[in-house]
Design a protein around this motif. Structure first.
Motif, short mmCIF file in Angstrom:
data_model
loop_
_atom_site.label_atom_id
_atom_site.label_comp_id
_atom_site.label_asym_id
_atom_site.label_seq_id
_atom_site.Cartn_x
_atom_site.Cartn_y
_atom_site.Cartn_z
N PHE A 286 5.60 1.58 -0.19
CA PHE A 286 5.35 0.47 -1.12
C PHE A 286 3.88 0.31 -1.47
O PHE A 286 3.54 -0.23 -2.53
N PHE A 287 2.97 0.78 -0.61
CA PHE A 287 1.54 0.60 -0.89
C PHE A 287 1.09 1.40 -2.11
O PHE A 287 0.05 1.11 -2.69
N SER A 288 1.88 2.39 -2.54
CA SER A 288 1.55 3.19 -3.71
C SER A 288 2.09 2.59 -5.01
O SER A 288 1.90 3.17 -6.08
N LEU A 289 2.74 1.44 -4.94
CA LEU A 289 3.20 0.76 -6.14
C LEU A 289 2.01 0.26 -6.95
O LEU A 289 0.88 0.18 -6.44
N PRO A 290 2.20 -0.10 -8.22
CA PRO A 290 1.09 -0.63 -9.03
C PRO A 290 0.41 -1.83 -8.37
O PRO A 290 1.04 -2.61 -7.65
N ALA A 291 -0.88 -1.97 -8.64
CA ALA A 291 -1.70 -2.98 -7.96
C ALA A 291 -1.20 -4.40 -8.19
O ALA A 291 -1.41 -5.28 -7.35
N GLY A 292 -0.54 -4.67 -9.33
CA GLY A 292 -0.07 -6.01 -9.61
C GLY A 292 1.23 -6.38 -8.94
O GLY A 292 1.67 -7.53 -9.02
N THR A 293 1.86 -5.41 -8.26
CA THR A 293 3.12 -5.67 -7.56
C THR A 293 2.90 -6.64 -6.41
O THR A 293 1.90 -6.57 -5.71
N SER A 294 3.86 -7.55 -6.22
CA SER A 294 3.68 -8.59 -5.19
C SER A 294 3.46 -7.99 -3.81
O SER A 294 2.66 -8.51 -3.02
N LEU A 295 4.16 -6.89 -3.49
CA LEU A 295 4.01 -6.28 -2.17
C LEU A 295 2.60 -5.72 -1.98
O LEU A 295 2.05 -5.79 -0.88
N VAL A 296 2.03 -5.16 -3.05
CA VAL A 296 0.67 -4.62 -2.94
C VAL A 296 -0.34 -5.75 -2.83
O VAL A 296 -1.28 -5.69 -2.03
N LYS A 297 -0.15 -6.80 -3.60
CA LYS A 297 -1.03 -7.96 -3.49
C LYS A 297 -1.00 -8.53 -2.07
O LYS A 297 -2.04 -8.84 -1.49
N LYS A 298 0.20 -8.67 -1.53
CA LYS A 298 0.33 -9.19 -0.17
C LYS A 298 -0.32 -8.25 0.84
O LYS A 298 -0.94 -8.68 1.82
N SER A 299 -0.21 -6.94 0.57
CA SER A 299 -0.83 -5.96 1.47
C SER A 299 -2.33 -6.19 1.57
O SER A 299 -2.91 -6.13 2.66
N PHE A 300 -2.97 -6.45 0.44
CA PHE A 300 -4.41 -6.63 0.47
C PHE A 300 -4.81 -7.97 1.09
O PHE A 300 -5.92 -8.10 1.63
N VAL A 301 -3.94 -8.97 1.03
CA VAL A 301 -4.18 -10.20 1.79
C VAL A 301 -4.27 -9.85 3.28
O VAL A 301 -5.19 -10.26 4.00
N ILE A 302 -3.31 -9.06 3.75
CA ILE A 302 -3.25 -8.68 5.16
C ILE A 302 -4.42 -7.78 5.53
O ILE A 302 -5.10 -7.99 6.55
N LEU A 303 -4.67 -6.75 4.72
CA LEU A 303 -5.75 -5.80 5.01
C LEU A 303 -7.11 -6.49 5.04
O LEU A 303 -7.92 -6.25 5.94
N ASN A 304 -7.37 -7.34 4.06
CA ASN A 304 -8.67 -7.98 4.00
C ASN A 304 -8.87 -8.96 5.16
O ASN A 304 -9.97 -9.09 5.69
N ALA A 305 -7.81 -9.65 5.54
CA ALA A 305 -7.92 -10.54 6.70
C ALA A 305 -8.26 -9.73 7.95
O ALA A 305 -9.13 -10.12 8.74
#
Length: 332
Positions: A286-305
């Motif tokens: 799922f991390f390879s989905l487009p950047a605007g996808t909700s799963l990718v957005k949530k991924s970067f919330v987690i990664l940045n934290a």
């Protein structure tokens, strides 16, 4: 809504059941992976190619810069997925460019050699040598200290990141401070006899099948003995201590889910700081989905934290909520 869900499930099953044997089609798959890739120019990301010498060949590395007037103070050393058989820095241009922009960190993507032309441990050793060189020469090459470099990989790349960390500890040549493992391959058995229920629960209907994982591993291994190496399957390590601060992110409908989470637990039990997050509703990759996808957005919330040094992202893997105070650092 229910009809749409049923149609999606039917489509996923059809794709899963009609997959060709990757052992016979991996060259075609490599070509298909390159189709439709966005250019770096359209992604508004500056990239610089470099090479790291290893014995009789060079290891290509592409540096992605997040933009802005100031140089990034931290870096992510990234190992791409693809079952050790497909994928390269070109097919991961978008993923790495978005990662650089959404984390504000320089991303160094390693173009390690692929199986079956280069079987285990050749791809791993390319990753290890690239990591050793960058950790040893970080001030000159990256403009920062080695403690500012985090390892990261998805799928087979998560396997490689974990193996590099184990090997770095065993050899004592450098010490990664933290690592991010996205739905990593961590074990050596994806048959019906696997100790992990997700292999059976998610191994037939969700695109990445257990049969496909076995095909990839057959192409990757040089001999059956490789399956017993902790550098091939990190869960086989006898010692999980002295490993980097770790974030493991898994996908709910992924046959690799349980082994990734178990690897995180093994690291935690050995005294390492570990956060485990299961992405509900997600498939492998799922991390390879487009950047605007909700799963990718949530991924970067987690990664940045995690990259900010927060002690826990979600606690135990059974807790699947992101703390509301975590803010997403979106690409500009």
């Amino acid at each position: 809504m229910e009809l749409g869900k049923l149609a999606l499930e039917a489509a996923l099953k059809a794709i899963s059941y009609t997959q060709l044997d990757v052992r016979k089609t991996y060259k075609l798959q490599r070509k298909l992976d390159r189709v439709g890739q966005l250019s770096l120019t359209r992604l508004h990301c500056r990239a610089v190619d470099m090479e790291i010498k290893r014995e009789d060949h060079a290891i290509p590395v592409r540096l992605f810069f997040p933009g802005g007037e100031t140089a990034p103070e931290e870096a992510i050393l990234f190992f791409h997925g693809g079952g050790w058989v497909t994928g390269d820095v070109d097919t991961y241009n978008r993923v790495c460019a978005v990662t650089a922009r959404c984390t504000g960190r320089l991303v160094a993507s390693v173009d390690y050699r692929l199986a079956p032309e280069h079987k285990f441990p050749e791809g791993l050793m390319d990753c290890y040598e690239a990591a050793r060189y960058l950790f040893w020469n970080a001030p000159d090459v990256l403009g920062m200290g080695p403690e500012q470099i985090s390892l990261m990989g998805d799928s087979a790349g998560g396997n490689l990141a974990a193996a590099v960390s184990l090997m770095a500890r065993d050899r004592g040549e450098f010490s990664p401070r933290q690592q991010i493992l996205l739905y990593p391959a961590a074990y050596n058995d994806h048959t019906e006899q696997s100790p992990y229920p997700s292999v059976r629960e998610n191994g037939t209907d969700y695109v990445l099948t257990s049969a496909r994982i076995r095909e990839f591993m057959e192409l990757y291994q040089r001999t059956p003995k490789d399956l017993q190496s902790p550098y091939f399957a990190p869960l086989l390590a006898k010692d999980f201590s002295r490993q980097p601060r770790t974030l493991v992110v898994t996908a709910q409908f992924d046959p690799l889910r349980d082994e990734g989470e178990d690897y995180g637990r093994k690291l935690r039990e050995a005294g390492n700081e570990v956060s485990i997050y299961r992405m509900n509703g997600a498939l492998h990759g799922f991390f390879s989905l487009p950047a605007g996808t909700s799963l990718v957005k949530k991924s970067f919330v987690i990664l940045n934290a995690f990259l900010r040094g927060e002690a826990q992202i979600s606690g135990e893997e059974e807790e699947h909520e992101v703390k509301e105070e975590h803010t997403l650092e979106t690409a500009r």
